[in-house]
Design a protein around this motif. Structure first.
Motif, mmCIF file in Angstrom:
data_model
loop_
_atom_site.group_PDB
_atom_site.id
_atom_site.type_symbol
_atom_site.label_atom_id
_atom_site.label_comp_id
_atom_site.label_asym_id
_atom_site.label_seq_id
_atom_site.Cartn_x
_atom_site.Cartn_y
_atom_site.Cartn_z
ATOM 1 N N ASP A 9 0.809 -1.221 0.000
ATOM 2 C CA ASP A 9 0.000 0.000 0.000
ATOM 3 C C ASP A 9 0.842 1.269 0.000
ATOM 4 O O ASP A 9 0.330 2.346 -0.240
ATOM 5 C CB ASP A 9 -0.977 0.015 1.182
ATOM 6 C CG ASP A 9 -0.259 -0.024 2.517
ATOM 7 O OD1 ASP A 9 0.776 -0.712 2.601
ATOM 8 O OD2 ASP A 9 -0.716 0.629 3.463
ATOM 9 N N GLU A 10 2.139 1.169 0.306
ATOM 10 C CA GLU A 10 2.967 2.368 0.344
ATOM 11 C C GLU A 10 3.764 2.509 -0.953
ATOM 12 O O GLU A 10 4.526 1.616 -1.314
ATOM 13 C CB GLU A 10 3.921 2.313 1.531
ATOM 14 C CG GLU A 10 3.183 2.365 2.847
ATOM 15 C CD GLU A 10 4.117 2.238 4.036
ATOM 16 O OE1 GLU A 10 5.334 2.431 3.854
ATOM 17 O OE2 GLU A 10 3.627 1.932 5.121
ATOM 18 N N PRO A 12 6.412 4.341 -1.726
ATOM 19 C CA PRO A 12 7.875 4.211 -1.643
ATOM 20 C C PRO A 12 8.317 2.755 -1.486
ATOM 21 O O PRO A 12 9.380 2.375 -1.995
ATOM 22 C CB PRO A 12 8.236 5.011 -0.388
ATOM 23 C CG PRO A 12 7.067 5.863 -0.088
ATOM 24 C CD PRO A 12 5.872 5.174 -0.649
ATOM 25 N N ALA A 13 7.516 1.955 -0.810
ATOM 26 C CA ALA A 13 7.877 0.549 -0.618
ATOM 27 C C ALA A 13 7.853 -0.193 -1.949
ATOM 28 O O ALA A 13 8.731 -1.017 -2.237
ATOM 29 C CB ALA A 13 6.924 -0.109 0.376
ATOM 30 N N GLU A 15 8.293 1.221 -4.852
ATOM 31 C CA GLU A 15 9.411 1.771 -5.613
ATOM 32 C C GLU A 15 10.716 1.086 -5.219
ATOM 33 O O GLU A 15 11.531 0.722 -6.069
ATOM 34 C CB GLU A 15 9.493 3.277 -5.337
ATOM 35 C CG GLU A 15 10.542 3.993 -6.139
ATOM 36 C CD GLU A 15 10.606 5.477 -5.787
ATOM 37 O OE1 GLU A 15 9.661 5.984 -5.151
ATOM 38 O OE2 GLU A 15 11.613 6.112 -6.145
ATOM 39 N N ARG A 16 10.887 0.915 -3.914
ATOM 40 C CA ARG A 16 12.102 0.281 -3.399
ATOM 41 C C ARG A 16 12.232 -1.141 -3.946
ATOM 42 O O ARG A 16 13.301 -1.557 -4.375
ATOM 43 C CB ARG A 16 12.041 0.271 -1.871
ATOM 44 C CG ARG A 16 13.187 -0.431 -1.191
ATOM 45 C CD ARG A 16 14.473 0.334 -1.340
ATOM 46 N NE ARG A 16 15.589 -0.397 -0.753
ATOM 47 C CZ ARG A 16 16.845 -0.228 -1.126
ATOM 48 N NH1 ARG A 16 17.158 0.632 -2.071
ATOM 49 N NH2 ARG A 16 17.802 -0.901 -0.547
ATOM 50 N N GLU A 19 13.303 -1.069 -7.556
ATOM 51 C CA GLU A 19 14.732 -0.779 -7.683
ATOM 52 C C GLU A 19 15.566 -2.024 -7.417
ATOM 53 O O GLU A 19 16.487 -2.346 -8.162
ATOM 54 C CB GLU A 19 15.145 0.290 -6.649
ATOM 55 C CG GLU A 19 14.802 1.703 -7.052
ATOM 56 C CD GLU A 19 15.133 2.695 -5.926
ATOM 57 O OE1 GLU A 19 14.849 3.878 -6.127
ATOM 58 O OE2 GLU A 19 15.658 2.267 -4.865
ATOM 59 N N ASP A 23 18.176 -4.171 -9.638
ATOM 60 C CA ASP A 23 19.562 -4.401 -9.219
ATOM 61 C C ASP A 23 19.969 -5.862 -9.343
ATOM 62 O O ASP A 23 21.112 -6.167 -9.660
ATOM 63 C CB ASP A 23 19.770 -3.956 -7.764
ATOM 64 C CG ASP A 23 19.679 -2.449 -7.615
ATOM 65 O OD1 ASP A 23 19.625 -1.762 -8.665
ATOM 66 O OD2 ASP A 23 19.653 -1.962 -6.476
ATOM 67 N N ASN A 38 -3.567 -2.354 -2.853
ATOM 68 C CA ASN A 38 -4.316 -3.028 -1.786
ATOM 69 C C ASN A 38 -4.755 -4.407 -2.254
ATOM 70 O O ASN A 38 -4.592 -4.763 -3.421
ATOM 71 C CB ASN A 38 -5.507 -2.191 -1.310
ATOM 72 C CG ASN A 38 -6.515 -1.943 -2.407
ATOM 73 O OD1 ASN A 38 -7.000 -2.869 -3.042
ATOM 74 N ND2 ASN A 38 -6.840 -0.678 -2.643
ATOM 75 N N ARG A 59 0.327 -6.020 5.879
ATOM 76 C CA ARG A 59 -0.641 -5.034 6.361
ATOM 77 C C ARG A 59 -1.066 -4.134 5.222
ATOM 78 O O ARG A 59 -0.344 -3.229 4.839
ATOM 79 C CB ARG A 59 0.005 -4.197 7.465
ATOM 80 C CG ARG A 59 -0.760 -4.194 8.763
ATOM 81 C CD ARG A 59 -0.122 -3.247 9.730
ATOM 82 N NE ARG A 59 -0.670 -1.909 9.598
ATOM 83 C CZ ARG A 59 -1.619 -1.416 10.370
ATOM 84 N NH1 ARG A 59 -2.123 -2.127 11.334
ATOM 85 N NH2 ARG A 59 -2.073 -0.189 10.194
ATOM 86 N N PRO A 61 -4.619 -2.034 3.455
ATOM 87 C CA PRO A 61 -6.032 -1.702 3.662
ATOM 88 C C PRO A 61 -6.921 -2.545 2.751
ATOM 89 O O PRO A 61 -6.462 -3.057 1.730
ATOM 90 C CB PRO A 61 -6.108 -0.225 3.281
ATOM 91 C CG PRO A 61 -4.930 0.027 2.422
ATOM 92 C CD PRO A 61 -3.872 -0.944 2.842
ATOM 93 N N ALA A 86 7.240 -5.240 7.606
ATOM 94 C CA ALA A 86 8.171 -4.387 8.339
ATOM 95 C C ALA A 86 8.360 -4.948 9.738
ATOM 96 O O ALA A 86 9.460 -5.068 10.243
ATOM 97 C CB ALA A 86 7.642 -2.963 8.416
ATOM 98 N N HIS A 87 7.235 -5.294 10.356
ATOM 99 C CA HIS A 87 7.323 -5.777 11.723
ATOM 100 C C HIS A 87 5.969 -6.321 12.086
ATOM 101 O O HIS A 87 5.012 -5.591 12.225
ATOM 102 C CB HIS A 87 7.681 -4.627 12.666
ATOM 103 C CG HIS A 87 7.713 -5.063 14.101
ATOM 104 N ND1 HIS A 87 8.841 -5.541 14.695
ATOM 105 C CD2 HIS A 87 6.740 -5.122 15.037
ATOM 106 C CE1 HIS A 87 8.566 -5.864 15.949
ATOM 107 N NE2 HIS A 87 7.302 -5.618 16.181
ATOM 108 N N LYS A 105 11.254 -5.866 5.855
ATOM 109 C CA LYS A 105 11.550 -4.525 5.343
ATOM 110 C C LYS A 105 12.446 -3.813 6.328
ATOM 111 O O LYS A 105 12.194 -3.929 7.526
ATOM 112 C CB LYS A 105 10.252 -3.712 5.242
ATOM 113 C CG LYS A 105 9.411 -3.988 4.039
ATOM 114 C CD LYS A 105 8.298 -2.952 4.035
ATOM 115 C CE LYS A 105 7.043 -3.538 3.442
ATOM 116 N NZ LYS A 105 5.924 -2.577 3.506
ATOM 117 N N PRO A 106 13.415 -3.030 5.955
ATOM 118 C CA PRO A 106 13.861 -2.876 4.571
ATOM 119 C C PRO A 106 14.500 -4.165 4.029
ATOM 120 O O PRO A 106 15.256 -4.803 4.744
ATOM 121 C CB PRO A 106 14.909 -1.772 4.669
ATOM 122 C CG PRO A 106 14.741 -1.150 6.017
ATOM 123 C CD PRO A 106 14.134 -2.166 6.890
#
Lengths: 250, 335
Positions: A9-10, A12-13, A15-16, A19, A23, A38, A59, A61, A86-87, A105-106
């Motif tokens: 849902d994020e 930046p996540a 996008e990461r 990337e 790589d 979602n 996690r 939504p 993440a946790h 994550k990360p």
């Protein structure tokens, strides 16, 4: 070339992960086959993406990752699933117990490469492991059609009835066929549903009352009168005492 | 060895500006007078009569004492603890002596003798100080505990790891913003690890809120919409650290993150007279199983507010019109 689908849902996540996938491209050739922000969106886009591996945030939504994975498992050519979190202590414990793959994550590039290779070789996770890891009943039942997955909210279901190979899922509007066992469904939804017959579970909330029929030469028995559906469902003699009691508690 | 002392609560005088402290003094002294009256006469009616006489003498004295201590509290707080105690006893005795003289001029010999009055005053003042000392002591493990709990509960690991992940994603595309986000994170954690027993200025707490919001914005983008209503916020007001940030974090965690659409969060801080009001509001989502963590954070904040302001602070939550709202009310204190 491994086709990878990213559900998180994020932005930046996602996008990461893109990337990182780029790589490790030389080591593990891959391509991003689709993305979703979602659970519901993921289910809409997944079938057409022909993804082989699903990188799935827990996690999210709308529908969390664990439930999403259970619906995906019913797809034809279901992708392998790598959970990303993440946790989430409970989820991680559950993954360990059920031997499901996950990344923290990360995410590190090496760990992602290893997980991707393993997942692509291993295929879709077994349904039972997902069920055990989720530990909670689903909010939807899913019907795998050819190019899409149809979700039926559990709260809309009036009754579930076993027919030879399938289970009929009846809502007020229509019915669906799913390939699951009534025994497993009864175990999962023992709260909101009650068994009235060897082959039938009824939503407690949908029971309006009972009616006695028969008499004469036919043996008398009770029937369930439903909310919003004209059809009456027979209550077996064996289930009647339990049903009467359960519904009296309502 | 500083590591052994780091959780010890420093000895401080009671806060004479605190209503709860005043109330305790009044109740304790009147109770003492009542016990004294019953001790002198065993029958009910004469004992009560005696108490009335004593109260007529006692009440004005107590009020004057409390007013003087109220006025002197800032000065007293600056003294070392033991010196402060001596000063309080001295003030109490001096006022009692003066008061005794004035009243004597009106009622004459009916009054207890001056030495007796002064002895009782010294004893009472010392006992009250001892009581407040014990009271603080009794709360000090709770304070240390609250601090520890706060460390664990205030910033969720979920937030930390997701934020780091978001910053990692920024490094290649927007290194400048990545730098700023790491600085924001550093500030957040510096506050988190600072001494939780000291008051902070509201302006600093608001700055912290904005840093935190900046990081969440990075993660959640358009999904998070925060409205700030801070024009009437008294920037010099004092409050315990990390009272507002956990509330904003809760609002995001429970009210925005689980929703598929955008979530509106409102932060309003204002002062009316000598009270400071803060409200944080978020959409109420009924996704199950999230309220437990929220309640724990709220309890933690409520506890810390009580430790800092005793009965003068208030924290309330409300659900209505699809919104969840937390209201905090604290006395307006300045440096």
């Amino acid at each position: 070339m491994i086709r990878v689908f990213i559900a998180d849902d994020e932005a930046p996540a996602r996008e990461r992960l893109r990337e990182l996938l780029q790589d490790i491209g030389t080591e593990v050739p891959n391509i991003v086959a689709g993305e979703a922000k979602n659970g519901i969106e993921a289910l809409e886009r997944l079938p057409a993406s022909a993804a082989q591996v699903l990188l799935l945030d827990i996690r999210m939504p709308g529908m969390d990752g664990l439930e999403l994975a259970r619906h995906v498992a019913g797809m034809e050519n279901a992708p392998a699933v790598v959970f990303v979190t993440a946790h989430d202590k409970h989820a991680i414990e559950a993954f360990e117990l059920s031997a499901l793959d996950y990344l923290l994550k990360p995410v590190r590039a090496e760990r992602l490469a290893a997980a991707l290779k393993k997942a692509a070789a291993g295929g879709a996770p077994p349904r039972e492991s997902l069920e055990r890891a989720a530990g909670a009943p689903r909010e939807y039942l899913s019907v795998a059609e050819r190019h899409r997955i149809v979700l039926v909210p559990v709260k809309d279901i009036v009754f579930l009835r076993a027919e030879q190979k399938y289970v009929t899922v009846r809502t007020r509007e229509r019915e669906h066929l799913i390939e699951e066992s009534l025994v497993a469904l009864e175990r999962e939804f023992s709260g909101p549903f009650v068994r009235i017959h060897r082959n039938c579970l009824v939503a407690r909330a949908a029971i309006r009352g009972f009616e006695r029929t028969g008499g004469g030469d036919e043996e008398a028995h009770w029937q369930v009168v439903l909310d919003g559906i004209a059809e009456r469902l027979p209550v077996s003699r064996r289930q009647w005492p339990a049903v009467r009691e359960l519904v009296a508690d309502k | 060895m500083p590591s052994i002392r780091q959780n010890a609560y420093p000895d401080v005088l009671p806060d004479f500006r605190n209503l709860a402290v005043m109330a305790r003094v009044l109740v304790a002294m009147n109770a003492l007078a009542l016990v004294g009256a019953f001790y002198a006469t065993s029958a009910l009616a004469p004992a009560l009569e005696r108490f009335m006489y004593a109260a007529a003498f006692l009440e004005p004295l107590l009020l004057v004492e409390l007013i003087v201590l109220f006025a002197a509290s800032a000065l007293l707080a600056r003294l070392p603890y033991w010196l402060g105690c001596l000063a309080v006893v001295a003030i109490a005795t001096a006022i009692a002596a003066a008061y005794h003289g004035v009243v004597r001029a009106f009622v004459g010999e009916a009054l207890p003798s001056l030495p007796r009055t002064l002895a009782i005053t010294v004893l009472a003042a010392a006992s009250l100080l001892a009581y407040f000392h014990l009271h603080t002591k009794a709360f000090s493990p709770a304070l240390a505990e609250a601090r520890l709990q706060a460390l664990q509960a205030r910033i969720r690991p979920h937030f930390l790891f997701n934020s780091l992940n978001a910053v990692l994603a920024l490094i290649r595309r927007d290194p400048k913003r990545a730098e700023r986000s790491l600085e924001d994170l550093a500030d957040l954690f510096r506050t988190l690890m600072a001494d939780a027993r000291q008051f902070v200025r509201l302006a600093d707490e608001i700055a912290l809120l904005e840093r935190y919001a900046e990081i969440e914005q990075l993660r959640l983008g358009d999904r998070l919409r925060i409205t700030w209503e801070l024009d009437a916020a008294p920037s010099d007001a004092l409050l315990p650290p990390m009272v507002l940030q956990p509330l904003l974090e809760n609002a995001v965690y429970h009210g925005v993150e689980p929703g598929t659409g955008a979530g509106d969060v409102l932060v309003r801080i204002e002062r009316h007279g000598d009270r400071v009001y803060a409200a944080i509001e978020n959409p109420y989502l009924e996704a199950g199983g999230q309220r437990a963590g929220n309640r724990m954070a709220l309890e933690n904040i409520r506890e810390r507010l009580a430790l800092f302001f005793d009965a003068e602070a208030r924290l309330e939550t409300r659900i209505g019109n699809g919104r969840y709202r937390v209201d905090i009310e604290i006395p307006y204190r300045r440096t």
